[in-house]
Design a protein around this motif. Structure first.
Motif, PDB file in Angstrom:
ATOM      1  N   CYS A   1       0.823  -1.224   0.000  1.00  0.00           N
ATOM      2  CA  CYS A   1       0.000   0.000   0.000  1.00  0.00           C
ATOM      3  C   CYS A   1       0.854   1.269   0.000  1.00  0.00           C
ATOM      4  O   CYS A   1       0.464   2.280  -0.567  1.00  0.00           O
ATOM      5  CB  CYS A   1      -0.941  -0.002   1.207  1.00  0.00           C
TER       6      CYS A   1
ATOM      7  N   GLY B   1       0.302   1.880  -3.739  1.00  0.00           N
ATOM      8  CA  GLY B   1      -1.076   2.220  -3.359  1.00  0.00           C
ATOM      9  C   GLY B   1      -1.909   2.715  -4.521  1.00  0.00           C
ATOM     10  O   GLY B   1      -3.101   2.402  -4.627  1.00  0.00           O
TER      11      GLY B   1
ATOM     12  N   ILE C   1      -3.249  -0.077  -6.435  1.00  0.00           N
ATOM     13  CA  ILE C   1      -4.340  -0.757  -5.707  1.00  0.00           C
ATOM     14  C   ILE C   1      -5.651   0.007  -5.887  1.00  0.00           C
ATOM     15  O   ILE C   1      -6.698  -0.567  -6.197  1.00  0.00           O
ATOM     16  CB  ILE C   1      -3.999  -0.876  -4.198  1.00  0.00           C
TER      17      ILE C   1
ATOM     18  N   CYS D   1      -8.860  -3.362  -4.570  1.00  0.00           N
ATOM     19  CA  CYS D   1      -9.010  -2.412  -3.469  1.00  0.00           C
ATOM     20  C   CYS D   1     -10.075  -2.889  -2.485  1.00  0.00           C
ATOM     21  O   CYS D   1      -9.876  -2.860  -1.265  1.00  0.00           O
ATOM     22  CB  CYS D   1      -9.365  -1.037  -4.009  1.00  0.00           C
TER      23      CYS D   1
ATOM     24  N   SER E   1      -1.479   0.514   6.473  1.00  0.00           N
ATOM     25  CA  SER E   1      -1.856   0.241   5.074  1.00  0.00           C
ATOM     26  C   SER E   1      -2.968   1.188   4.638  1.00  0.00           C
ATOM     27  O   SER E   1      -2.932   1.757   3.535  1.00  0.00           O
ATOM     28  CB  SER E   1      -2.339  -1.212   4.932  1.00  0.00           C
TER      29      SER E   1
ATOM     30  N   LEU F   1      -2.978   4.121   1.660  1.00  0.00           N
ATOM     31  CA  LEU F   1      -4.002   4.149   0.608  1.00  0.00           C
ATOM     32  C   LEU F   1      -4.692   5.503   0.561  1.00  0.00           C
ATOM     33  O   LEU F   1      -4.967   6.049  -0.510  1.00  0.00           O
ATOM     34  CB  LEU F   1      -5.035   3.037   0.836  1.00  0.00           C
TER      35      LEU F   1
END
Length: 471
Positions: free
Chosen positions: A399, A403, A406, A413, A440, A444
């Protein structure tokens, strides 16, 4: 207080202070600490800041200070010898500008042949202190040859552990004086052979072996451009050390690889010429690394985490200087180990995988990460604290570094958000793992701030549940 007063009076009472301390250092009736502190005060005052004062000293006083300080190198008391080494080296550093003590180097080298072990110890320690502060331009060619011969002879002939340790410590400061000699392959090989002999624990103690490893590292960094014909043998040699049962020695083996990787990484970043030895020897290195990872459950690995930490640092640098083959090899290894019945074996594989996530091969790592999310999510529920923490750390790293990748994939996600919420709710999950999971989320959100606000919709489905869990 006394020390600060001395420095205040130093310039106006320079000669008187040195004269008094000079009497104290040779007075056998005085307390050892008084004699040592007198040496220390003289060392403080005989330096560049007081160069003019020192040059104006009476010649007889200068000679007496030199004779007395040199005589203390043979003292039976270790503390006095050490203080005298500092004093003699400080006198040489300031005297050499006017060539006022031309015989000192010859005297110290001759003292290394003395029958008195104390004199040998102090002399080589003093030479080391001098080498540390001066450049080879300060010495004549004859002096350089004499110093080198003295150093090598003492290293090869010493039967005293303390003397050998002092020699190996001093040798690091002499290396810049002979760096150009490593162009000669025969000379380089003989130097490496000499040092590698000291790494044998059957003949030498741990302290000597570790010092020798550091000196090999110094030689290789200094002789980097001339190592091509020797590097394979050296890497294989250190591979054996990395898998030593002696934990401290094994860590030093990995530190050597880390230092060589750092050297290549810095050369690459600064657009300097680099030979990428580590990449050309990746197949050998990978065998060494796998050997360490496969022995994770050995009872000999008492400090498993320390060794893993060193291994992780090495993989971090290798992922930046090696080809993308490193990603394939480690991903395949992790995939294979995920079916291992021992959670600690799985843990070691994920630990290695996490260490290479900050790589330049984005297209390759993206594919690998997407295919890893699902199996990794499952392992955070396994009843093994070490594995839980490593998996959570892996997600935090993903992340933090990837990130944006993701957030751009809504399915991935959502999968990660569900996994985080589910595991934060667990009462029995290790607090460290929960910290990694919260971190994490933080990473994000940082990528979310920099991206399109419409992506917030991915979080929107889970926002209330997430806030409740965090509270």
């Amino acid at each position: 207080k006394a020390e600060s007063d001395i420095t205040l009076w130093a310039k106006e009472s320079y000669a008187q202070i040195l004269e008094t301390c000079n009497k104290f250092i040779i007075c056998e009736q005085l307390d050892i600490n008084i004699r040592r502190y007198s040496c220390y005060l003289m060392t403080m005052l005989i330096k560049e800041e007081y160069l003019e004062n020192f040059q104006r000293l009476d010649k007889n006083l200068k000679n007496t200070i030199q004779i007395n300080s040199l005589g203390l190198l043979g003292n039976k008391i270790s503390g006095i010898r050490q203080s005298a080494s500092l004093l003699v080296s400080s006198i040489e550093k300031i005297s050499i500008k006017n060539k006022e003590w031309p015989s000192l180097i010859t005297t110290l080298c001759k003292a290394c042949d003395s029958d008195e072990i104390e004199f040998k110890l102090s002399s080589i320690r003093t030479l080391g202190l001098i080498w540390e502060s001066l450049k080879r331009e300060n010495f004549s060619k004859d002096e350089l040859v004499l110093m080198e011969n003295t150093m090598i002879k003492l290293i090869l002939s010493s039967n005293d552990i303390n003397l050998l340790h002092v020699c190996l410590h001093a040798y690091q400061y002499f290396l810049p004086y002979i760096y150009d000699r490593f162009k000669n392959e025969e000379y380089l090989q003989s130097t490496l052979k000499m040092m590698t002999n000291f790494c044998n624990l059957q003949n030498f103690c741990e302290k000597i072996a570790i010092s020798a490893i550091h000196r090999i590292s110094d030689v290789i960094i200094m002789a980097y451009d001339y190592m091509s014909s020797n590097i394979k043998n050296i890497i294989e040699f250190f591979g054996v050390i990395c898998n030593e049962e002696n934990e401290e020695l094994a860590i030093q083996g990995y530190i050597f690889f880390i230092e060589l990787s750092q050297e290549e990484y810095e050369r690459k970043n600064n657009n300097l010429g680099y030979n990428n030895y580590m990449n050309s020897c990746w197949s050998i290195l990978w065998g060494i690394i796998k050997n360490t990872l496969n022995k994770t459950i050995s009872s000999a690995y008492k400090k498993e985490y320390t060794r893993f930490k060193s291994l992780s640092s090495l993989l971090y640098y290798l992922s930046k200087i090696c080809s993308e083959e490193i990603i394939d090899d480690i991903f395949v290894y992790m995939t294979e180990k995920m079916s291992d019945p021992n959670p600690l074996m799985i843990n070691s594989a994920i630990f290695a995988f996490t260490s290479i996530l900050e790589t330049e091969y984005d297209y390759k790592i993206k594919k690998v990460i997407y295919s890893s999310i699902n199996p990794l999510s499952n392992f955070i529920s396994v009843k093994c604290e070490e594995l839980n923490k490593t998996v959570a750390w892996c997600f935090e790293t993903i992340c933090e570094i990837h990130g944006n990748m993701i957030i751009c994939n809504s399915d991935v996600c959502k999968q990660i958000l569900v996994m985080i919420i589910t595991n934060l709710k667990k009462v029995d999950l290790h607090p460290k793992a929960k910290i990694y999971l919260c971190s994490s989320l933080f990473h994000l959100c940082n990528f979310l701030k920099e991206g399109e606000m419409s992506k917030l919709g991915i979080f929107g489905h889970y926002l209330l549940d997430l806030l409740k869990v965090l509270i």
